[in-house]
Each structure stands twice: as structure tokens, then as C-alpha cells.
Design an enzyme around this catalytic site. Structure first.
Site, short mmCIF file in Angstrom:
data_model
loop_
_atom_site.label_atom_id
_atom_site.label_comp_id
_atom_site.label_asym_id
_atom_site.label_seq_id
_atom_site.Cartn_x
_atom_site.Cartn_y
_atom_site.Cartn_z
N LYS A 182 -67.42 37.59 25.84
CA LYS A 182 -68.69 36.91 26.16
C LYS A 182 -69.77 37.55 25.31
CE LYS A 182 -72.18 36.77 28.40
NZ LYS A 182 -73.51 36.73 27.73
N SER A 236 -76.80 47.04 30.92
CA SER A 236 -77.68 47.83 31.78
C SER A 236 -76.94 48.33 33.02
CB SER A 236 -78.87 46.97 32.20
OG SER A 236 -78.39 45.85 32.92
N CYS A 291 -78.96 52.79 23.22
CA CYS A 291 -78.64 53.39 24.52
C CYS A 291 -78.86 54.90 24.52
CB CYS A 291 -77.22 53.04 24.92
SG CYS A 291 -76.01 53.50 23.68
#
Ligand code: NAD
Length: 484
Positions: A182, A236, A291
């Protein structure tokens, strides 16, 4: 040229839901659109993936043959680096040279995991059972098999589309899994070319299936799907928790690479000029949308003012702009949503009483640009200190000694990365032990190697990517006993 080709293909891809616009974060204009695949496209992709797995077209291939295909993928990524970089740059607004540099790393990941295909062995044991009926089996041999999870769902974010895709596909394919991917809704373009590259390299049909769509539609359907054995997710921490809940239905395995609020410790005995430059780039590069960006910087009091001034100086010297502009170091935030989120944290910080040394505002031009921002007078209770902002905003605080700075650094729900700058070797290694983070960098920052495991402590994740651990996450272990 390639951008237009992919824009056309994206529009033609089958979908079953809303039409999703793709916005250029530099011009704020729509550059493409595609139809959400939603739950139906996920159903179809999972069925294709299962069929391919059961047919053994990929996992049944000799490991050396799989390795050759993956090596070719690496070569093709390198050969198409300019096109892939053009797509990611058009989609994210990042400078073209930075996007190009990422392609080499993505290619290398495929070559690295190509090497693992032929080394996926288990262990062997001689076993002697004693007493009672077990004596019948006094002479036994035991061994373990490493087998791929049949169908894995791979979900990744927009902040480095080709790289984030490669980090998941390379080990999952090396392990022999069939994949349903995805792609992020904000950056769907490079995935289209990457899946053509997989075809061209010889990955059999049905093994790597791309679905485009929103997280709450296609992503959710993938994580809930009873035909999926494992989800590997990067994103997240908030969504990571939703993934865990959604995976409970069939107890699918979950690995998570989540957010961070990484501390950087700068001691008075460090090479201050290098520390200042690296700490500044460690938060402002890519507009803080990495990140492991070091978003909290702690500086020993005697050099605090010098370091604050130095980092603010780097911030003010950075040229922001789009990929088509000259001399640009840093691009925009990805979306209006992110812009509002970042500015929300800054405004809240101002109300809480932080001092904005530099930045704290959006640029007076088109595009989602935020001036690199340095704030001081921060308190650990503030959300600006605790929450991941994912923007070019750094909170700076002075400290006096090791115990104080360790307590400050570890005062976080996150534990992705941490950095220490000091010339005291003994202290550096003690800090490495005491910092609660999955990766610690000493006198260096923003470094990475595909052979070194990467993963989060605390709420920054479950499991690892890269290295041996990065492929183990796609394998399950079977124990076999046999009488000899
Ligand atoms: P996000 O969690 O909003 O989205 C990530 C992906 O998950 C997207 O593809 C999205 O469509 C999908 N998604 C959203 N909701 C979903 C749901 N309910 N079910 C299934 N899928 C869903 O994250 P983001 O804002 O796109 O990316 C930024 C975040 O990613 C930051 O927190 C950052 O720290 C993190 N990140 C972590 C790493 C790492 O290695 N630890 C690397 C890059 C980014």
C-alpha cells in the site's frame, strides 16, 4: 517526461473509491490524481498474492535464482535513478540531488538482500532422549526450517517514497513472501515505476501487488484482511497502534517502524563546529521530515550559547525552495495538513512561553515552506518537547552533568535514535548504554548502513529493519524432529 507518463498511468489504474488528488507541495497545485483502490483492490491483490505463493512461482524458486532477480532490481533502480528521483522530487518537493542520492541506497538494499537469499538456514541439533518410552527415540536429529510468511502487507509513508518502499520489498522478496504493497496517498508516483522494474527484473506475476489508496480505506482493509499473515508498517505511532488493533482478528504478525523525538547531546569537549553543523542538518534536512531527526538538542551549559547561535546560524543560511529553483538546500513540508500541524506546535510553544530564536513562521511565498526554527526555554512538560512534530523545529536546553542529561533525553515515550557528541570515549560508550534508543550514534549523526539493524525502543516500534534481523522479520521458524 517520466513524470507525465506516470501521471497518465496513475489515472488509468483501476480503483473503486474516491478520486484522490496529488498535490505538488511547492506550487500547492494538483499534479495528478488516482482512484482509491479501497477494500476491493486489497481483496483482489491478496487473492493474487496467495495464489502466487501457493503456486510456488517465487518462494519455490532456487534461492540463487531469487538472488539474481533481486540483484537485477538493484541494477534497474540504479539505471532508472534519474527517473525515480524526478518522480519523488516532483511528489515531495525535495531537491533533485538529494532524491538521486537516495536511489543508490535503495539499489544497494536490493543487492544486500539478494545476498541473503542463499543464507537462510536454520540450526541442527543431535538429540538423545532418555527414560521410559522416550528410549525408543534415544537417537534423534532435530533441525529448524526458516519459512516465509506467505502473504505480507507492506505499508509505508511519503517521506522518502522509493527508499521506504525498498526497505520493505527487498527483504520481504528475499525471504520468499508474496507481497501486497500500500503506497502512501500523498506520494503514489514512484511506486508505479518501481513495480514495472520488478516485472522487468523477473519477479513473477502476483508476487508483488501494488494497491494505491488512503490509509483509512485500503490500508485499513489490508491490516484487517484475514488472508494476510503479516503486516510490516512504517508510519506514525498513532497509526501503529491502530494497526496492532486491526491485526488482532487473525493474530497476524506485526512489525512497526514508528515515530521519534530523538535527543542530541553536545558536550563542551566535543568538536563543536562539526557538532553544530551535523546537529543542525540532523533536524533541518528534508524540513525535519525524517524519523531519526534530532528534534531535542541538549548542550552542556558552558557552550550552550555558542551552540544555540551556531545552529540558528545554519538555520538562517539554508535556502528553501522547490526542485526547479537554484541553490536550494531544503524543500517544503509535504502537505497543507503537515504545515498546519507543525505551525500548531510552534504556536502552542509560544503560548507556553518558549523563546523563538529563529524561524517560527511559514515563508511568505507559495508552497508549504516553514523557516527552520530554533526554540529555547523549553520545559519537558510541553508538547513541543514530547510530541513528534515532523517538521524543521528543534527544542534546545542546557545541561550540567551526565545524570541530568540522561534523564532529560530519556524523558520521552519514543526511543528511535539518540546522538552524543563528546571527545571522552569512556563517557561516549556509557551514554550509548544509558540512552533508551534503538540506534545510538557517537560523534556522528544521520548515519545508516543496510547491514546494521534499525528499530525503535519504547513506542518507536516493534522489531527491526536492515541487517539479518530485517529479513528474519519475514520468516517463521519450524522445528523438525526425526529418528535416526
Ligand atoms: P501515517 O502513520 O499517517 O501513515 C503512514 C502510512 O500508513 C500511509 O501509507 C498511510 O496511508 C497508512 N495508514 C494511515 N492510516 C492507516 C490505517 N488506519 N490503517 C492502515 N494504514 C494506514 O504516517 P505519515 O504521516 O504518513 O508518516 C510520518 C510518520 O512516519 C512519522 O511519525 C515518522 O516518524 C514515521 N516514520 C518512521 C520511520 C521509521 O523507520 N521508524 C521511517 C519513516 C517515517
Amino acid at each position: 517526461m517520466v513524470v507525465q507518463t506516470i501521471v497518465d498511468e496513475l489515472r488509468k489504474r483501476p480503483g473503486y473509491g474516491d478520486v484522490i488528488p496529488v498535490i505538488d507541495p511547492v506550487s500547492e497545485e494538483q499534479i495528478a490524481e488516482f482512484t482509491d483502490g479501497g477494500a476491493k483492490a486489497i481483496d483482489e491483490a491478496v487473492a493474487r498474492a496467495r495464489e502466487a505463493f501457493d503456486a510456488g512461482v517465487w518462494q519455490g524458486k532456487a534461492p540463487g535464482e531469487r538472488a539474481k532477480v533481486l540483484w537485477r532490481v538493484g541494477d534497474l533502480i540504479e539505471a532508472r535513478a534519474a527517473d525515480l528521483a524526478a518522480l519523488d522530487s516532483a511528489n515531495t518537493g525535495m531537491p533533485l540531488d538529494q532524491a538521486e542520492a537516495i536511489m543508490g541506497t535503495a539499489a544497494e538494499l536490493f543487492r544486500y538482500y539478494a545476498g541473503w537469499c542463499t543464507k537462510l538456514n536454520g540450526i541442527a541439533h543431535d538429540i538423545q532422549m532418555t527414560g521410559g518410552i522416550a528410549q525408543m527415540f534415544s537417537n534423534m536429529h532435530g533441525y529448524t526450517l526458516k519459512e516465509p510468511y506467505p502473504v505480507v502487507g507492506l505499508i509505508y509513508p511519503w517521506n522518502g517514497p522509493v527508499f521506504n518502499w525498498a526497505v520493505k520489498l527487498a527483504p520481504a522478496l528475499a525471504a520468499g513472501c508474496s507481497c501486497v504493497v500500500k503506497a502512501p496517498e500523498e506520494t503514489p508516483m514512484s511506486a508505479v515505476l518501481l513495480h514495472k522494474i520488478l516485472d522487468e527484473a523477473g519477479v513473477p506475476e502476483g508476487v508483488a501487488n501494488l494497491v494505491q489508496g488512503y490509509g483509512h480505506t485500503a490500508g485499513k482493509a489490508l491490516t484487517e484482511h484475514p488472508g494476510v499473515d503479516k503486516i510490516a508498517f512504517t508510519g506514525s505511532t498513532e497509526v501503529g497502534k491502530q494497526i496492532v488493533a486491526a491485526a488482532a482478528g487473525n493474530l497476524k504478525r506485526v512489525s512497526l517502524e514508528l515515530g521519534g523525538k530523538s535527543p542530541v547531546l553536545i558536550y563542551e569537549d566535543a568538536d563543536i563546529d562539526t557538532a553544530v553543523l551535523m546537529a543542525a542538518m540532523g533536524i533541518f534536512i528534508h524540513s525535519g521530515q525524517g524519523c531519526i531527526c534530532g528534534s531535542r538538542i541538549f548542550v552542556q551549559r558552558s557552550v550552550y550559547d555558542r551552540v544555540v547561535e551556531g545552529i540558528a546560524g545554519v538555520a538562517n543560511g539554508l535556502q528553501l525552495g522547490g526542485p526547479k529553483e537554484e541553490g536550494v538546500h531544503v524543500g517544503p513540508l509535504i502537505s497543507e495538513k503537515q504545515l498546519k500541524r507543525v505551525m500548531g506546535f510552534v504556536e502552542e510553544g509560544k503560548k507556553d512561553g518558549v523563546e523563538v530564536v529563529t524561524g517560527g513562521h511559514r515563508l511568505d511565498r507559495r508552497g508549504y515552506f516553514v523557516h527552520p526554527t530554533v526554540v529555547t526555554d523549553v520545559d519537558p512538560a510541553m508538547s513541543l518537547y514530547q510530541r513528534e512534530i515532523f517538521g524543521p523545529v528543534v527544542a534546545m536546553m542546557p545541561f550540567d552533568d551526565d545524570d541530568e542529561v540522561i534523564a532529560l533525553a530519556n524523558n520521552s515515550d519514543y526511543g528511535l535514535a539518540a546522538t552524543a557528541w563528546t571527545s571522552n570515549v569512556e563517557r561516549a560508550h556509557n551514554l550509548a548504554k544509558r540512552l533508551q534508543a534503538g540506534t545510538v550514534t557517537l560523534n556522528c549523526q544521520m548515519v545508516f548502513d543496510q547491514s546494521m539493524p534499525f528499530g525503535g525502543y519504547k513506542q518507536s516500534g516493534w522489531g527491526h529493519e536492515f541487517g539479518r534481523e530485517g529479513i528474519e522479520t519475514y520468516l517463521q521458524t519450524k522445528s523438525v524432529y526425526t529418528k535416526i
